[in-house]
Design a protein around this motif. Sequence first.
Motif, PDB file in Angstrom:
ATOM      1  N   ALA A 175      43.557  -4.432  27.215  1.00  0.00           N
ATOM      2  CA  ALA A 175      42.753  -5.634  27.450  1.00  0.00           C
ATOM      3  C   ALA A 175      42.127  -6.140  26.153  1.00  0.00           C
ATOM      4  O   ALA A 175      42.060  -7.346  25.912  1.00  0.00           O
ATOM      5  CB  ALA A 175      41.661  -5.342  28.481  1.00  0.00           C
ATOM      6  N   GLN A 176      41.684  -5.216  25.306  1.00  0.00           N
ATOM      7  CA  GLN A 176      41.052  -5.616  24.051  1.00  0.00           C
ATOM      8  C   GLN A 176      42.051  -6.199  23.057  1.00  0.00           C
ATOM      9  O   GLN A 176      41.683  -7.000  22.190  1.00  0.00           O
ATOM     10  CB  GLN A 176      40.326  -4.422  23.434  1.00  0.00           C
ATOM     11  N   ASP A 177      43.303  -5.807  23.188  1.00  0.00           N
ATOM     12  CA  ASP A 177      44.324  -6.377  22.314  1.00  0.00           C
ATOM     13  C   ASP A 177      44.825  -7.718  22.853  1.00  0.00           C
ATOM     14  O   ASP A 177      44.999  -8.676  22.098  1.00  0.00           O
ATOM     15  CB  ASP A 177      45.507  -5.409  22.175  1.00  0.00           C
ATOM     16  N   GLU A 178      45.035  -7.783  24.170  1.00  0.00           N
ATOM     17  CA  GLU A 178      45.647  -8.999  24.692  1.00  0.00           C
ATOM     18  C   GLU A 178      44.684 -10.187  24.698  1.00  0.00           C
ATOM     19  O   GLU A 178      45.136 -11.334  24.730  1.00  0.00           O
ATOM     20  CB  GLU A 178      46.224  -8.773  26.087  1.00  0.00           C
ATOM     21  N   GLU A 207      45.706 -12.542  21.880  1.00  0.00           N
ATOM     22  CA  GLU A 207      46.873 -13.393  22.127  1.00  0.00           C
ATOM     23  C   GLU A 207      46.588 -14.437  23.200  1.00  0.00           C
ATOM     24  O   GLU A 207      47.034 -15.580  23.115  1.00  0.00           O
ATOM     25  CB  GLU A 207      48.076 -12.537  22.529  1.00  0.00           C
ATOM     26  N   LEU A 208      45.817 -14.057  24.216  1.00  0.00           N
ATOM     27  CA  LEU A 208      45.445 -15.036  25.239  1.00  0.00           C
ATOM     28  C   LEU A 208      44.670 -16.191  24.626  1.00  0.00           C
ATOM     29  O   LEU A 208      44.909 -17.367  24.937  1.00  0.00           O
ATOM     30  CB  LEU A 208      44.611 -14.357  26.331  1.00  0.00           C
ATOM     31  N   CYS A 209      43.734 -15.867  23.745  1.00  0.00           N
ATOM     32  CA  CYS A 209      42.939 -16.914  23.107  1.00  0.00           C
ATOM     33  C   CYS A 209      43.813 -17.781  22.202  1.00  0.00           C
ATOM     34  O   CYS A 209      43.676 -19.015  22.182  1.00  0.00           O
ATOM     35  CB  CYS A 209      41.792 -16.293  22.308  1.00  0.00           C
ATOM     36  N   ALA A 210      44.725 -17.155  21.461  1.00  0.00           N
ATOM     37  CA  ALA A 210      45.617 -17.917  20.592  1.00  0.00           C
ATOM     38  C   ALA A 210      46.483 -18.874  21.402  1.00  0.00           C
ATOM     39  O   ALA A 210      46.676 -20.043  21.017  1.00  0.00           O
ATOM     40  CB  ALA A 210      46.495 -16.964  19.780  1.00  0.00           C
ATOM     41  N   GLU A 211      47.018 -18.407  22.524  1.00  0.00           N
ATOM     42  CA  GLU A 211      47.829 -19.280  23.370  1.00  0.00           C
ATOM     43  C   GLU A 211      47.012 -20.436  23.924  1.00  0.00           C
ATOM     44  O   GLU A 211      47.488 -21.579  23.996  1.00  0.00           O
ATOM     45  CB  GLU A 211      48.459 -18.465  24.505  1.00  0.00           C
ATOM     46  N   LEU A 212      45.789 -20.171  24.318  1.00  0.00           N
ATOM     47  CA  LEU A 212      44.923 -21.242  24.816  1.00  0.00           C
ATOM     48  C   LEU A 212      44.672 -22.298  23.746  1.00  0.00           C
ATOM     49  O   LEU A 212      44.689 -23.504  24.026  1.00  0.00           O
ATOM     50  CB  LEU A 212      43.592 -20.647  25.296  1.00  0.00           C
ATOM     51  N   LEU A 264      39.871 -14.080  31.265  1.00  0.00           N
ATOM     52  CA  LEU A 264      41.228 -13.745  31.701  1.00  0.00           C
ATOM     53  C   LEU A 264      41.573 -12.287  31.409  1.00  0.00           C
ATOM     54  O   LEU A 264      42.119 -11.578  32.269  1.00  0.00           O
ATOM     55  CB  LEU A 264      42.228 -14.663  31.006  1.00  0.00           C
ATOM     56  N   ALA A 265      41.271 -11.836  30.201  1.00  0.00           N
ATOM     57  CA  ALA A 265      41.603 -10.460  29.833  1.00  0.00           C
ATOM     58  C   ALA A 265      40.870  -9.456  30.714  1.00  0.00           C
ATOM     59  O   ALA A 265      41.433  -8.432  31.125  1.00  0.00           O
ATOM     60  CB  ALA A 265      41.273 -10.219  28.358  1.00  0.00           C
ATOM     61  N   THR A 266      39.609  -9.749  31.017  1.00  0.00           N
ATOM     62  CA  THR A 266      38.827  -8.839  31.859  1.00  0.00           C
ATOM     63  C   THR A 266      39.344  -8.846  33.283  1.00  0.00           C
ATOM     64  O   THR A 266      39.482  -7.785  33.918  1.00  0.00           O
ATOM     65  CB  THR A 266      37.341  -9.236  31.820  1.00  0.00           C
ATOM     66  N   ALA A 267      39.648 -10.033  33.813  1.00  0.00           N
ATOM     67  CA  ALA A 267      40.189 -10.117  35.173  1.00  0.00           C
ATOM     68  C   ALA A 267      41.522  -9.387  35.276  1.00  0.00           C
ATOM     69  O   ALA A 267      41.784  -8.677  36.263  1.00  0.00           O
ATOM     70  CB  ALA A 267      40.350 -11.584  35.576  1.00  0.00           C
ATOM     71  N   ARG A 268      42.374  -9.534  34.281  1.00  0.00           N
ATOM     72  CA  ARG A 268      43.672  -8.862  34.295  1.00  0.00           C
ATOM     73  C   ARG A 268      43.496  -7.342  34.196  1.00  0.00           C
ATOM     74  O   ARG A 268      44.206  -6.580  34.862  1.00  0.00           O
ATOM     75  CB  ARG A 268      44.533  -9.389  33.145  1.00  0.00           C
TER      76      ARG A 268
END
Length: 442
Positions: A17-20, A23-28, A130-134
Amino acid sequence: MSTPGPATPLVPASAEAQDEVIELCAELIRFDTSNPTSNERASADWVVGRLAEVGIDSELVESAPGRASVIARIAGADPERGALLVHGHLDVVPADASEWQVPPFSGEIRDGYLWGRGAIDMKDTVAVMLATARHFARTGTRPSRDLVLAFLADEEAGGKFGAHWLVEHRPELFAGVTEAIGEGGGFSFAIDDTRRLYPIENAQRGMAWMELTATGRAGHGSSPNDENAVTDLAESLTRIGRETFPIRLIEPVRALLEEAARLYGVEFDENDVEGSLAKLGPVSDFMQVVLRNSANPTMFDAGYQTNVIPGKATARVDGRFLPGHEQELIDTIDKLLLPSVTREWVNHDIALETAFDGPLVDAMCAAVRAEDPDGHPVPYCNPGGTDAKAFTHLGIRCFGFKGLKLPHDLDYGRLFHGVDERVPLEGLRFGVRVMTRLWQSC
């Protein structure tokens, strides 16, 4: 109302979660959701997909073509407790690429930072959500109570197509929600080389954007004219721009200053606020904006030919008022306007304030202290405004909290709507750890 039960073992944020979150933020960031030149639909579809990947159902709602928000509900361990709304917005303000070191919608990683428009306002927090929910879905972790996650459109333009529209047209999406956290607080502010304040928003200044119109006598530019609309409007704007409103020490501001004074080992004297601020180092500049009302001229429009005096001139003023001091702002503006100048509202929205107490406040403070022992959570008044203004109309008690630890040499405030906006990678990881704790204890 029931209260939280006995503490259960904490499920910490995973390394995944801490790594993704990065990437989630970059995609956003790579979605150009500049408001109002673009829309949020593509990014909203992407959010729906990221939630669906881990089995979280959501609803995409369009208030107008392309103006899309996403709502998801996650069941908590105690369904009898009021739900917590966690909200962030998908839109950003525009960016002029010619002014940036990197393309503003590239999501580039450089020097330990993720760069791009929205990196701190507020796609960083959306990515943390998102990362926390996932993480919760993958591990089967349950929040302490029901959560409603809201990924919203149009915050940067006041929420007409986002939070305000949802509150008016789809209030059932927030059924059972009693409290909310969104942007506006929970970031670190260095007071010295080792210690940090974490201002948690429990108040906001109100918004009083106004258009001023001066009317006069049109005529030739070479002729005397004592009814010149441009002159009257310019004089009125000068009066407004040079007005210094009196200090009004509301409780969240007082509490922050008192805690800062305690940490610096000095006395805070509310009868000599300016003198006390002089002893508080960088806190002084940080807090100036919430000591009083403000009104700043921002736009001016008049005329169509150099040799023609127009019969009308218009301008815009950004007015902000502290909780309980709206009428003072209005009365002062009216006093400063010349008789030929009238005003009307462009955007007029409420100020907010709630007490800094209760289990949610305790949980936010505990989550920060657990991840940053040198952090000191304090109440805070946001000088601007957020989607919390809309949710307050549903009787929801609103706070601002993102959980972001910053390097001491990063001027966080200047990056909001600024050039070279960026967020530290470690700050994103910190946010996931804090949010993971909070959702299990709130």
